[in-house]
Scaffold this active site. Structure first.
Site, PDB file in Angstrom:
ATOM      1  N   ASN A  44       0.877  -1.175   0.000  1.00  0.00           N
ATOM      2  CA  ASN A  44       0.000   0.000   0.000  1.00  0.00           C
ATOM      3  C   ASN A  44       0.916   1.227   0.000  1.00  0.00           C
ATOM      4  O   ASN A  44       1.472   1.578   1.041  1.00  0.00           O
ATOM      5  CB  ASN A  44      -0.881  -0.046   1.260  1.00  0.00           C
TER       6      ASN A  44
ATOM      7  N   LYS B 217       0.202   4.219  -0.340  1.00  0.00           N
ATOM      8  CA  LYS B 217      -0.440   5.416   0.242  1.00  0.00           C
ATOM      9  C   LYS B 217      -0.176   6.643  -0.646  1.00  0.00           C
ATOM     10  O   LYS B 217      -0.038   6.507  -1.849  1.00  0.00           O
ATOM     11  CB  LYS B 217       0.022   5.610   1.694  1.00  0.00           C
TER      12      LYS B 217
ATOM     13  N   HIS C 253      -9.613   1.171   4.821  1.00  0.00           N
ATOM     14  CA  HIS C 253      -8.354   1.386   5.543  1.00  0.00           C
ATOM     15  C   HIS C 253      -8.617   2.360   6.691  1.00  0.00           C
ATOM     16  O   HIS C 253      -9.412   3.293   6.556  1.00  0.00           O
ATOM     17  CB  HIS C 253      -7.290   1.933   4.597  1.00  0.00           C
TER      18      HIS C 253
ATOM     19  N   GLU D 123      -7.031   4.777   7.719  1.00  0.00           N
ATOM     20  CA  GLU D 123      -6.795   6.194   7.382  1.00  0.00           C
ATOM     21  C   GLU D 123      -8.001   6.784   6.643  1.00  0.00           C
ATOM     22  O   GLU D 123      -8.306   7.971   6.786  1.00  0.00           O
ATOM     23  CB  GLU D 123      -5.498   6.311   6.551  1.00  0.00           C
TER      24      GLU D 123
ATOM     25  N   GLU E 156      -5.660  -4.980  10.538  1.00  0.00           N
ATOM     26  CA  GLU E 156      -4.652  -3.967  10.805  1.00  0.00           C
ATOM     27  C   GLU E 156      -4.999  -3.237  12.100  1.00  0.00           C
ATOM     28  O   GLU E 156      -5.827  -2.310  12.086  1.00  0.00           O
ATOM     29  CB  GLU E 156      -4.610  -2.952   9.658  1.00  0.00           C
TER      30      GLU E 156
ATOM     31  N   GLY F 287       2.155   2.253  10.865  1.00  0.00           N
ATOM     32  CA  GLY F 287       3.101   3.346  10.706  1.00  0.00           C
ATOM     33  C   GLY F 287       3.744   3.788  12.006  1.00  0.00           C
ATOM     34  O   GLY F 287       4.383   4.834  12.072  1.00  0.00           O
TER      35      GLY F 287
ATOM     36  N   SER G  55       3.152  -2.149  10.456  1.00  0.00           N
ATOM     37  CA  SER G  55       4.601  -2.177  10.722  1.00  0.00           C
ATOM     38  C   SER G  55       5.251  -3.527  10.398  1.00  0.00           C
ATOM     39  O   SER G  55       6.160  -3.964  11.097  1.00  0.00           O
ATOM     40  CB  SER G  55       4.893  -1.766  12.167  1.00  0.00           C
TER      41      SER G  55
END
Ligand code: PGA
Length: 247
Positions: free
Chosen positions: A8, A10, A96, A98, A166, A172, A210
Site C-alpha cells: 500500500n 499510500k 483502511h 486512514e 490492521e 506506521g 509495521s
C-alpha cells in the site's frame, strides 16, 4: 494457500519514483521466479500513477487504494470501479483506517464500495482493526466482529474478497502486534468467516501494521496469516521483497 504480499504505497512518490519502484520489484521477482510458487504480489499506487505502473507490470498485480460506490457520472473528484478496471487494476483496498479516520468512512459506505467493486470484477482488500483505546478496553473482538458484519457486502467469496487485520495502533508506528495477539485475532476472524461463508476457510486474511523484513517470518508463521498488507516497507523494493522472502 499462497501468501498475498500487498504493498500500500499510500500518498507517496512522484511519477519517476513510482516507475523506479515497480521496476525494481519486478526485477527482483524476475531474478527469483520460484518465489511466485509461494507468493502472489499486488501493489497499490496512488490513482495518478496507476497508468504508468500498469505499463511496467509483469508478475505483480495492481490495485487502487479507494474507489467510488457510484457508477460514472457527476461526482467530482471520484474514481469509479469501471475506471479502475479499465486502467488495469485487479484489487482495491477499502476501509483502511486512514480512510475511516480522515474521511469518516463508515462500514455501510465501505460495504457499498465493496459491492460496486465486486460487480466490476475487482477483488477487495477490506481492512478491519481496533484502535489502541479499544484494545486497552478489551473490545478488539467486538470492534472487528462489527466491522466484518457491516463492511462486507453480499456475495463475499474467496475469489472476490481479502480481509486485512490492521490494528490501528500498529500502523506506521513501528509497533507490531505480538504473534499471540495476531494468532488470537486471525483465529477469531477465521471463525467468523467460516460461520458465515461456505468458503470462509479459504478467504485470505492478511496482517498489516509495521510489517518489515525483520518481523515478517514470525508473523507469517502464525496460523491463518495468509499474507501481509505493507505500508512503509512497500516503498523500498528491498524491504518489500525481503518480506516476501520471509514467506
Ligand atoms: P505500515 O502500514 O506498514 O506503514 O504500518 C500498513 C498499512 O497501513 O496498510
Amino acid at each position: 494457500m499462497k501468501k498475498l504480499i500487498a504493498g500500500n504505497w499510500k500518498m507517496n512518490g512522484n511519477a519517476a519514483e513510482a516507475s523506479a519502484l515497480i521496476e525494481a520489484v519486478e526485477a527482483k521477482i524476475a531474478k527469483d521466479m520460484d518465489i511466485l510458487d509461494k507468493c502472489d504480489f499486488v501493489v497499490c499506487p496512488p490513482f495518478v500513477h496507476l497508468g504508468l505502473v500498469r505499463a511496467k507490470l509483469e508478475n505483480v498485480a495492481m490495485g487502487a487504494q479507494n474507489c467510488s460506490q457510484r457508477g460514472n457520472g457527476a461526482f467530482t473528484g471520484d474514481i469509479s470501479c469501471a475506471m479502475l478496471r479499465d486502467i488495469g487494476a485487479r484489487y482495491v483496498i477499502l476501509g483502511h483506517s486512514e480512510r475511516r479516520q480522515y474521511h469518516k468512512e463508515k462500514d455501510e459506505t465501505i460495504a457499498a464500495k465493496a459491492q460496486a467493486a465486486n460487480a466490476e470484477g475487482l477483488i477487495t482488500i477490506i481492512c478491519v482493526g481496533e484502535t489502541e483505546e479499544e484494545r486497552e478496553a478489551g473490545k478488539q473482538n467486538d470492534i472487528v466482529a462489527a466491522q466484518l458484519e457491516k463492511s462486507l457486502p453480499d456475495g463475499v467469496s474467496e475469489d472476490n474478497t481479502v480481509i486485512a487485520y490492521e490494528p490501528v495502533w500498529a500502523i506506521g508506528t513501528g509497533k507490531t502486534a505480538t504473534p499471540d495477539d495476531i494468532r488470537a485475532m486471525h483465529a477469531f476472524i477465521r471463525g467468523k468467516l467460516v460461520a458465515k461463508y461456505d468458503d470462509g476457510d479459504k478467504i485470505r486474511i492478511l496482517y498489516g501494521g509495521s510489517v518489515k523484513p525483520s518481523n515478517a517470518a514470525e508473523i507469517f508463521a502464525v496460523e491463518h496469516v495468509d499474507g501481509a498488507l505493507i505500508g512503509g516497507a512497500s516503498l523500498k523494493a528491498d524491504d518489500f521483497m525481503g518480506i516476501a522472502a520471509a514467506a
